[in-house]
Write a protein that holds these residues in place. Structure first.
Motif, PDB file in Angstrom:
ATOM      1  N   ALA A 237      31.995  79.737 -23.479  1.00  0.00           N
ATOM      2  CA  ALA A 237      33.482  79.616 -23.432  1.00  0.00           C
ATOM      3  C   ALA A 237      34.191  80.782 -23.838  1.00  0.00           C
ATOM      4  CB  ALA A 237      33.960  78.307 -23.297  1.00  0.00           C
ATOM      5  N   ASP A 238      34.026  81.238 -24.813  1.00  0.00           N
ATOM      6  CA  ASP A 238      34.815  82.458 -25.945  1.00  0.00           C
ATOM      7  C   ASP A 238      35.459  83.039 -24.643  1.00  0.00           C
ATOM      8  OD1 ASP A 238      35.565  83.104 -28.078  1.00  0.00           O
ATOM      9  OD2 ASP A 238      33.972  85.110 -28.551  1.00  0.00           O
ATOM     10  N   LYS A 239      33.977  84.212 -24.500  1.00  0.00           N
ATOM     11  CA  LYS A 239      34.077  85.350 -22.817  1.00  0.00           C
ATOM     12  C   LYS A 239      34.508  85.330 -22.077  1.00  0.00           C
ATOM     13  CE  LYS A 239      31.041  88.176 -20.006  1.00  0.00           C
ATOM     14  NZ  LYS A 239      31.906  88.213 -19.265  1.00  0.00           N
ATOM     15  N   GLY A 240      35.013  83.854 -22.288  1.00  0.00           N
ATOM     16  CA  GLY A 240      36.094  83.513 -20.155  1.00  0.00           C
ATOM     17  C   GLY A 240      37.251  83.786 -21.138  1.00  0.00           C
ATOM     18  N   ILE A 241      37.568  82.932 -21.783  1.00  0.00           N
ATOM     19  CA  ILE A 241      38.462  83.145 -22.769  1.00  0.00           C
ATOM     20  C   ILE A 241      39.165  84.423 -23.191  1.00  0.00           C
ATOM     21  CG2 ILE A 241      39.964  81.881 -24.859  1.00  0.00           C
ATOM     22  CD1 ILE A 241      38.210  79.733 -24.586  1.00  0.00           C
TER      23      ILE A 241
END
Length: 262
Positions: A237-241
């Motif tokens: 999720a951190d990558k996408g955010i």
């Protein structure tokens, strides 16, 4: 022993192919159009794949009763899905006389996300309402609403500053959200509806741009999941955010110098 693989690694090497053909860690195409509406105090249109949302900000010179006399402002949100945002017509909630629990949950999520990114004390006793209307739904409508709502709010603050309603820009951070999940034993970023509908684990993550989390909604829909899997989903999720933050910054910096700080 050399060449040995554990059970989890074996499970992840499935033949699962995403319906969209995306890589497991790939966002759907994201398009954000700022100032989408003429009459709102700030607005934005977003596409995340086939999901399309319009967010519009309205400034009201009043606050909830519990904030009267405090000098602090408030941010709240309303969320709705248009009847033909889905394959089969979804009746308007006002037609059945009540707001569903799902809608209330999403409205509160959007409101919390935007309040977490704002210094409410700089607003004075004003309320900002962010209306998020889903015009087409293909999964991730709540996360798309947060992402568009952040842009609409930022533009609203810029307009308030120019009108002399506030003296200092109150947005402290950008805020963004994305879904992740486990589908057929594969951890995936930014689930569309088909993936979400068959997910074993479904999770929504909301984060501000200093890396702090606002909300994590994680549910084992069909299986229990480990803390290790939770950590890996958060990393995904951190990558996408971070990618969404880059898009938000690019959009805002083209509008006004006040956004250069982001």
């Amino acid at each position: 022993m050399a060449g040995k693989t554990n059970k989890r690694e074996t499970e992840e090497k499935t033949d699962f192919v995403r319906p969209s053909g995306r890589n497991y860690d790939e966002l759907r195409p994201v398009i954000i159009k700022p100032d989408y509406l003429d009459y709102a105090d700030g607005s934005a249109y977003i596409e995340m794949g086939k999901t399309k949302v319009v967010a519009a900000a309205t400034v009201e010179d009043k606050v909830p009763q519990f904030l009267k006399g405090t000098g602090s402002g408030w941010i709240t949100a309303e969320y709705s899905m248009l009847p033909r945002s889905t394959e089969k017509r979804t009746p308007r909630e006002r037609a059945v006389g009540k707001i569903s629990g799902r809608t209330q949950e999403i409205q509160r999520l959007i409101g919390r996300a935007l309040r977490a990114s704002t210094d409410l004390g700089l607003l004075g006793e004003r309320t900002i309402i962010i209306d998020c209307d889903v015009i087409q739904a293909d999964g991730g409508t709540r996360t798309a609403s947060v992402n568009a709502g952040c842009i609409a709010l930022a533009i609203c603050f810029k307009n308030m500053l120019e009108r002399g309603q506030i003296d200092t820009f109150p947005l402290k951070h950008l805020v963004a959200a994305v879904s992740v999940g486990i589908v057929q034993k594969k951890q995936l970023l930014d689930l569309d509806y088909l993936e979400d509908s068959q997910a074993e684990v479904d999770m929504n993550v909301v984060q501000v741009d200093n890396g702090h989390l606002v909300e994590v909604q994680a549910t084992g829909e069909k299986i229990a999941f480990s803390r290790t899997e939770l950590a890996r989903l958060l990393k995904l999720a951190d990558k996408g955010i971070e990618e969404i933050f880059k898009i938000q910054r690019s959009v805002l910096r083209k509008l006004h110098p006040v956004f250069v700080a982001f």
